[in-house]
Design a protein around this motif. Structure first.
Motif, short mmCIF file in Angstrom:
data_model
loop_
_atom_site.label_atom_id
_atom_site.label_comp_id
_atom_site.label_asym_id
_atom_site.label_seq_id
_atom_site.Cartn_x
_atom_site.Cartn_y
_atom_site.Cartn_z
N LEU A 14 -61.92 34.25 45.35
CA LEU A 14 -61.48 35.14 44.26
C LEU A 14 -60.50 34.44 43.32
O LEU A 14 -60.66 34.49 42.10
N THR A 18 -61.31 33.45 39.49
CA THR A 18 -60.50 34.08 38.45
C THR A 18 -59.96 33.05 37.48
O THR A 18 -60.02 33.23 36.26
N THR A 21 -62.94 31.75 35.33
CA THR A 21 -63.46 32.65 34.30
C THR A 21 -62.43 32.95 33.21
O THR A 21 -62.79 33.03 32.03
N LEU A 22 -61.16 33.11 33.60
CA LEU A 22 -60.15 33.40 32.58
C LEU A 22 -59.96 32.21 31.64
O LEU A 22 -59.84 32.38 30.42
N VAL A 301 -64.90 39.43 35.24
CA VAL A 301 -64.83 38.92 36.62
C VAL A 301 -63.53 39.30 37.33
O VAL A 301 -63.57 39.76 38.47
N PRO A 302 -62.35 39.11 36.71
CA PRO A 302 -61.13 39.55 37.40
C PRO A 302 -61.13 41.05 37.71
O PRO A 302 -60.65 41.47 38.77
N GLY A 305 -63.35 41.47 40.56
CA GLY A 305 -62.68 40.98 41.76
C GLY A 305 -61.72 42.01 42.32
O GLY A 305 -61.70 42.28 43.53
#
Length: 735
Positions: A14, A18, A21-22, A301-302, A305
């Protein structure tokens, strides 16, 4: 298997995903910003004209580059000092510094390698693999939950965290697959795991040895538009053997600095086209809009998550840990569980424990995992199935009937089906019954006939357990006391009393809305989310058995409201109707998705009598979009029990209620709600023919009378209550 494949990569990777993606989402902004801020070349401007303009301003120019965004950068030497600038192609003048954006460089290093060099690149590649696994496994789980790929965008139900998780996933999954796949390709290229595919052009003719041809006199540069340019390198000053090097979207070649002739050319190979396309898809360079879209998808995504962790935690709480749960291939008894809120898993755990104590080998799993090929030692399969909503399969049983239908033959292990439900609902154990009928049609042999458990009755469960023990030839005593949901203390803030004159004391009770934490809102737990038509369970003093009442309010109304009639000898109704403002009750919330107006603009025909007006009044109160609502309400006498009589004119005036038809049963001419329907037969038939949805709430006798009246009204149209129920346009909440 799919669920585990989705869960563990997500939980373990995770933090890495994260960051990946961020940072990728942040980087996606730069190509678009560069496209907007960089001066763009005019349509038709050639490389020859551009190079001539730049050379006139910077005589020592050595190289001109054009980025996919259209930004043109020139590099030169002036009296031995290097220089560089972003160029305005209209003038050849520098307009901005060519120094790289430090923020972009920092984010790029973070995104590529976590500032850890090759080790970081490998770590980020692992993150990309995890995201790819999550995307594919998540897509399969979404399809399973929605009831198949064709229903990908079907409406969702359940807690907010679960709905938000799936809503984002089914929009973003394509982008995440694309981003993770291209990231892995680029990592493989970085480590030279892929062929380069490109070759330098060969000189077809000898260099002339001359110098000084004017740029505007070079045919190849004059025929090449700036839009195709990637790079133009000038020959080294004073070296007559050096050449111009031109790179474009089509390929690259060499130009003689004395004659301007094309000395050699090499087109881009197919492999180079593939690599450049993948680079563009991943970075957004040359496709700024696509980059922004992928960046926005990555921002989900976050959120996924966080909601995924909430779902995992909720699943661990709602599904008891079953000790000694054997692998499917080692168990003689297979327990398959279909549960929406988790309560059926409690019964499954009790059954698993009792069978294990009796020497049986047992495996328990959700119904959705039905895989007979894995049950190599199974002698019996026991299905514990709850029913969700209006006869639907619970989430953990989605796809079970399709899996069963697709089997070549029925499993050899004998079957026992136990349904869980509430007899007060017309669809009592409907899914368990449908499952049993499907199994019988498939030729699946029965260990026991279908049996049911009413309202989580421990007595019913123990009785069924003894029957199962007899079939297995063992003593089997099942003891399970269902746990109640988390309760809240509700404080009465107001009450309105009706019905005393007709010996039917009734009250509209309004309670203060309990505070909800952010955690409860995300999970949709307790009173953090509810609508009119949902159920509230009241625990009366002196009894462990809750009583359920339909809610007449929604969360957005800012209060909890119910309508209660005092029943002769009724423990709970007696306590509720005796409450005074400031006093409290203990309560919990239960969803009732099978009795909701649904979305859309189709008219609603609401039919109720007595306290059945409660949820119907809640639907009218919440009708802020002015959906056409036609309300038929039966009462004893308008002077005594016209519930919500004060609000009805207000709701009509502001468009929330299109029409109100009342029926009075204690007047000079007794008139019931079904009589009122017959009196409006033409209009009722027209509304239903045009797609209206019918909702009935009240006592069983009233509901039966309404169904009979509607059957008469609809007979000429070829419709009937049964047909409307099959279409999902006729729902009841009866008691």
């Amino acid at each position: 298997m799919i669920r585990a494949l989705h869960r563990w990569p997500g939980l373990l990777a995770l933090a890495l995903i994260t960051v990946l993606t961020l940072s990728g989402a942040a980087l996606s902004v730069f190509p678009a910003a560069e496209r907007l801020t960089a001066p763009q070349a005019a349509t038709g401007l050639t490389v020859a004209a551009l190079a001539a303009r730049i050379q006139a301003v910077y005589p020592g120019v050595e190289q001109i580059r054009r980025a996919p965004s259209g930004r043109i950068t020139a590099y030169w030497f002036d009296q031995g000092a290097p220089g560089a600038a972003v160029i305005d192609p209209a003038t050849g003048q520098g307009v901005a510094s060519a120094d790289p954006n430090q923020t972009q460089r920092w984010l790029t290093n973070l995104h590529r390698s976590l500032f850890l060099g090759d080790g970081g690149r490998i770590a980020m590649a692992v993150g990309a693999v995890a995201m790819l696994v999550l995307s594919f496994s998540g897509a399969m789980l979404v399809a399973r939950r929605a009831g198949g790929w064709r229903h990908w965008f079907a409406a969702l139900r359940g807690p907010l965290a679960g709905r938000l998780h799936v809503e984002i996933a089914r929009v973003a999954v394509v982008g995440l697959v694309l981003s993770s796949t291209t990231a892995l390709w680029m990592t493989a290229s970085t480590f030279d795991l892929l062929p380069s595919g490109g070759t330098a052009p060969a000189l077809a003719v000898e260099v002339s040895g001359e110098t000084g041809v004017a740029l505007m006199m070079m045919p190849t540069l004059g025929d090449t538009p700036v839009a195709d340019l990637r790079e133009l390198s000038f020959p080294y000053p004073g070296d007559a053997t050096d050449v111009f090097t031109l790179k474009t979207d089509r390929g690259s070649g060499y130009l003689d600095q004395g004659t301007g002739a094309l000395l050699g050319w090499s087109d881009l190979t197919g492999w180079e086209h593939v690599f450049e396309t993948i680079y563009m898809l991943h970075t957004g360079q040359g496709a700024a809009t696509l980059g922004l879209v992928l960046g926005i998808m990555a921002l989900g995504v976050p959120v996924m998550g966080g909601t995924g962790v909430l779902i995992w935690l909720a699943g661990r709480r709602g599904r008891p840990r079953i000790r000694g749960n054997l692998a499917a291939g080692r168990a003689e008894t297979i327990l398959l569980v279909g549960s929406e809120g988790g309560s059926t898993w409690g019964f499954a755990a009790a059954l698993h424990a009792a069978l294990s104590r009796a020497g049986q080998s047992v495996h328990a799993a959700p119904m959705s995992t039905l895989t007979p090929d894995r049950y190599t030692r199974a002698r019996r399969i026991i299905v514990l199935a709850a029913t969700y909503g209006n006869g639907d399969a619970p989430t953990s049983a989605k796809g079970f009937l399709d899996r069963l239908a697709n089997l070549d033959r029925a499993p050899e292990a004998a079957l026992a089906v136990l349904g869980f439900g509430d007899r007060s609902f017309p669809t009592y154990c409907a899914f368990a019954k449908a499952m049993s009928e499907a199994a019988r049609a498939k030729g699946w042999s029965e260990l026991l006939p279908l049996d049911t458990i009413d309202r989580q009755s421990s007595q019913d469960f123990a009785r069924w357990g003894r029957t199962l023990g007899q079939a297995l030839g063992i003593d089997l005593e099942l003891a399970h006391q269902p746990g109640l949901p988390t309760t809240e203390t509700l404080t009465l803030i107001s009450r309105r009393d009706y019905g005393a004159e007709v010996q039917a004391p009734t009250a509209i009770l309004r309670f203060a809305l309990p505070n909800a934490t952010l955690w409860q809102r995300l999970r949709g737990a307790g009173f953090a989310r509810f609508t009119a038509g949902d159920l509230i369970g009241i625990l009366p003093e002196g009894s462990p058995v809750p009583r359920l009442y339909s809610l007449a309010s929604a969360r957005r109304d800012g209060f909890v409201e119910i309508v209660v009639k005092k029943q002769p000898g009724g423990l709970c109704s007696g306590q509720l109707t005796a409450l005074e403002p400031g006093q409290t009750v203990t309560a919990f919330l239960r969803r009732n998705p099978g009795f909701q107006p649904g979305k859309g603009r189709a008219p609603l025909i609401l039919i109720g009598a007595g306290t059945g007006i409660g949820p119907l009044a809640g639907f009218v109160r919440g009708n802020t979009r002015h959906r056409p609502i036609h309300l038929f309400f039966g009462m004893r006498h308008p002077d005594s029990d016209f519930l919500y009589g004060e609000e009805m004119p207000i709701w009509q005036d502001d468009g929330r209620l299109a029409r109100l038809v009342t029926a009075v049963s204690r007047g000079a001419r007794p008139h019931y709600v079904q009589d009122a329907l017959r009196g409006e037969a033409v209009e009722v038939a027209r509304l239903i023919r045009d797609g209206a949805r019918v909702m009935v709430c009240g006592g069983r006798d009233m509901a039966a009378g309404v169904a009979e009246a509607l059957a008469e009204i609809l007979a000429p149209t070829g419709l009937s209550p049964a047909v409307l129920k099959a279409e999902g346009r006729y729902v009841e909440d009866v008691y």
